[in-house]
Design an enzyme around this catalytic site. Structure first.
Site, PDB file in Angstrom:
ATOM      1  N   HIS A 119       0.840  -1.325   0.058  1.00  0.00           N
ATOM      2  CA  HIS A 119       0.106   0.038   0.091  1.00  0.00           C
ATOM      3  C   HIS A 119       0.761   1.244   0.057  1.00  0.00           C
ATOM      4  O   HIS A 119       1.966   1.372   0.671  1.00  0.00           O
ATOM      5  CB  HIS A 119      -0.999  -0.187   1.102  1.00  0.00           C
ATOM      6  CG  HIS A 119      -0.342   0.094   2.423  1.00  0.00           C
ATOM      7  ND1 HIS A 119       0.034   1.116   3.187  1.00  0.00           N
ATOM      8  CD2 HIS A 119      -0.340  -0.857   3.390  1.00  0.00           C
ATOM      9  CE1 HIS A 119       0.148   0.951   4.344  1.00  0.00           C
ATOM     10  NE2 HIS A 119       0.183  -0.201   4.796  1.00  0.00           N
ATOM     11  N   ASP A 140       3.420  -6.315   3.384  1.00  0.00           N
ATOM     12  CA  ASP A 140       3.198  -5.203   4.541  1.00  0.00           C
ATOM     13  C   ASP A 140       4.020  -5.425   5.646  1.00  0.00           C
ATOM     14  O   ASP A 140       4.610  -6.604   5.816  1.00  0.00           O
ATOM     15  CB  ASP A 140       1.623  -5.312   5.199  1.00  0.00           C
ATOM     16  CG  ASP A 140       1.261  -3.828   5.638  1.00  0.00           C
ATOM     17  OD1 ASP A 140       2.095  -3.021   5.641  1.00  0.00           O
ATOM     18  OD2 ASP A 140      -0.052  -3.612   5.696  1.00  0.00           O
ATOM     19  N   GLU A 154      -4.755   2.571   2.922  1.00  0.00           N
ATOM     20  CA  GLU A 154      -4.910   1.370   3.978  1.00  0.00           C
ATOM     21  C   GLU A 154      -4.923   1.796   5.253  1.00  0.00           C
ATOM     22  O   GLU A 154      -5.256   0.951   5.988  1.00  0.00           O
ATOM     23  CB  GLU A 154      -3.590   0.358   3.323  1.00  0.00           C
ATOM     24  CG  GLU A 154      -3.496  -0.752   4.131  1.00  0.00           C
ATOM     25  CD  GLU A 154      -2.987  -0.789   5.700  1.00  0.00           C
ATOM     26  OE1 GLU A 154      -3.003  -2.056   6.181  1.00  0.00           O
ATOM     27  OE2 GLU A 154      -2.421   0.114   5.845  1.00  0.00           O
ATOM     28  N   HIS A 174       4.634   3.432  12.362  1.00  0.00           N
ATOM     29  CA  HIS A 174       3.897   4.481  12.891  1.00  0.00           C
ATOM     30  C   HIS A 174       4.472   5.595  13.797  1.00  0.00           C
ATOM     31  O   HIS A 174       3.765   6.050  14.941  1.00  0.00           O
ATOM     32  CB  HIS A 174       2.399   3.869  13.622  1.00  0.00           C
ATOM     33  CG  HIS A 174       1.702   3.123  12.427  1.00  0.00           C
ATOM     34  ND1 HIS A 174       0.143   3.269  12.629  1.00  0.00           N
ATOM     35  CD2 HIS A 174       1.871   2.575  11.449  1.00  0.00           C
ATOM     36  CE1 HIS A 174      -0.317   2.810  11.665  1.00  0.00           C
ATOM     37  NE2 HIS A 174       0.643   1.976  11.013  1.00  0.00           N
TER      38      HIS A 174
END
Length: 359
Positions: free
Chosen positions: A67, A238, A214, A323
């Site tokens: 993604h 991923d 995503e 993240h």
């Protein structure tokens, strides 16, 4: 770096801005590469993009996707004194944000900024003992007024991305960058297209590329891409959080331990026959792999529901500090994932595909 092609690919992808909904720069890079390997490229209406690699038309239709999007932020307002308010896009923990550098992406280019933080000298005891709410954070670009911000080309609705150049660490197999989640998958998709161009006799038709959006609720691009392609089988590429750092108890893969074999997450369970097929390849080819049970989902959780059902698997790697502004991956894990993806694609003829379906 012994593989200049791979290094240049990683550098371009990881340093490109591409928050969910703003994937254009990443899509341009992917198109630059994939159009070298096929002149058949398809798009859905949200921006997901795939090169079509035609082998045996009687074989299964395989969708392989990273993604494009990364977690980031969006400008939501400008104060009279020139500070930017912002909205998080994707899953962020507020304590990783303060005092971090960002780029505000305008039509004229990137504007430097930093997320506001209060020096400890002026914090009250109450402020010291509780985390700051993201809603109370601002971005400082060094402006003194709203007019200066507007003169810099900044408007509400623009994307804001973390700053972290691709950097080798003490162990040169370990690479730090922003957005390994999921420029890892974008890179591996491009490498698969290159492999299928150079060795074109594969027993299937492969749609290889990347989805959009995503990282926001609904894994939206996966839904529309599956509608476009109508795949028989899906491989999501991923990155997932590594569990080999101090303070993490159980779960997650370790850097250098091999490809992640995701058996379960809240949206998905790997079909047993597909699991056995992939683990069998790893054991036959001496590809290191790690069993993984996840707390977060991927595009596989959506694509599996398309039509009458699509057997799906995640070919993943562990990455530390996803993240956040700076993530770390291990090249050995990337190479293990690449070997598994290439081998699985080569083996998936019509008969093999039929053998992994539940009967």
């Amino acid at each position: 770096m012994e593989n200049q092609f791979q290094w240049d690919l990683w550098k371009r992808l990881t340093e490109a801005p591409g928050v969910s909904g703003f994937e254009g720069p990443v899509r341009t890079i992917m198109r630059d590469y994939i159009e070298k390997y096929t002149d058949e490229i398809v798009y859905d209406r949200l921006g997901s993009m795939f090169g079509v690699m035609r082998g045996d038309e009687a074989g299964p239709r395989i969708m392989v996707a990273g993604h494009m999007d990364e977690v980031g932020f969006m400008v939501t307002g400008v104060s009279e004194k020139g500070f930017l308010s912002f909205q998080t896009v994707g899953g962020w923990w507020g304590q990783v944000l303060l005092a971090q550098r960002v780029h505000v992406i305008t039509p004229a280019g990137a504007v430097e900024g930093v997320i506001s933080s209060i020096p400890p000298h002026v914090l009250s005891d109450d402020q010291r003992n509780r985390p700051m709410d993201v809603r109370n954070m601002y971005i400082d670009i060094g402006a003194d007024s709203r007019h200066e911000v507007e003169q810099a080309g900044i408007r509400p609705g623009q994307q804001i991305v973390p700053v972290c150049p691709l950097t080798p660490l003490v162990n040169p197999r370990r690479l730090m960058a922003k957005a390994w989640d999921n420029r890892y998958g974008c890179s591996l998709a491009i490498e698969l297209a290159k492999e299928l161009k150079e060795r074109p006799n594969h027993p299937n038709v492969v749609y290889v590329g990347a989805t959009v959006q995503e990282e926001v609720a609904g894994t939206r691009g996966a839904k529309t891409a599956a509608g476009l392609i109508d795949p028989d089988l899906f491989f999501a590429l991923d990155a997932s959080p590594a569990g080999d750092i101090p303070g993490v108890q159980g779960g997650g893969g370790k850097l250098g331990g091999g490809v992640l074999m995701r058996l379960y997450d809240p949206m998905y369970m790997m079909p047993t026959q597909l699991r056995d097929f992939l683990i069998g390849i790893c054991e036959e080819e001496n590809i290191p792999y790690q069993i993984y049970v996840a707390k977060g989902g991927t595009d596989a959780g959506v694509v599996q529901y398309h039509g009458a059902g699509v057997p799906s698997a995640v070919i993943g790697i562990p990455s530390r500090y996803i993240h956040s502004h700076a993530a770390i991956m291990d090249r050995d894990d990337y190479e293990a994932a690449k070997r598994l993806l290439f081998a699985a694609t080569r083996k998936l003829d019509r008969a093999t595909f039929e053998s992994i379906l539940p009967r």
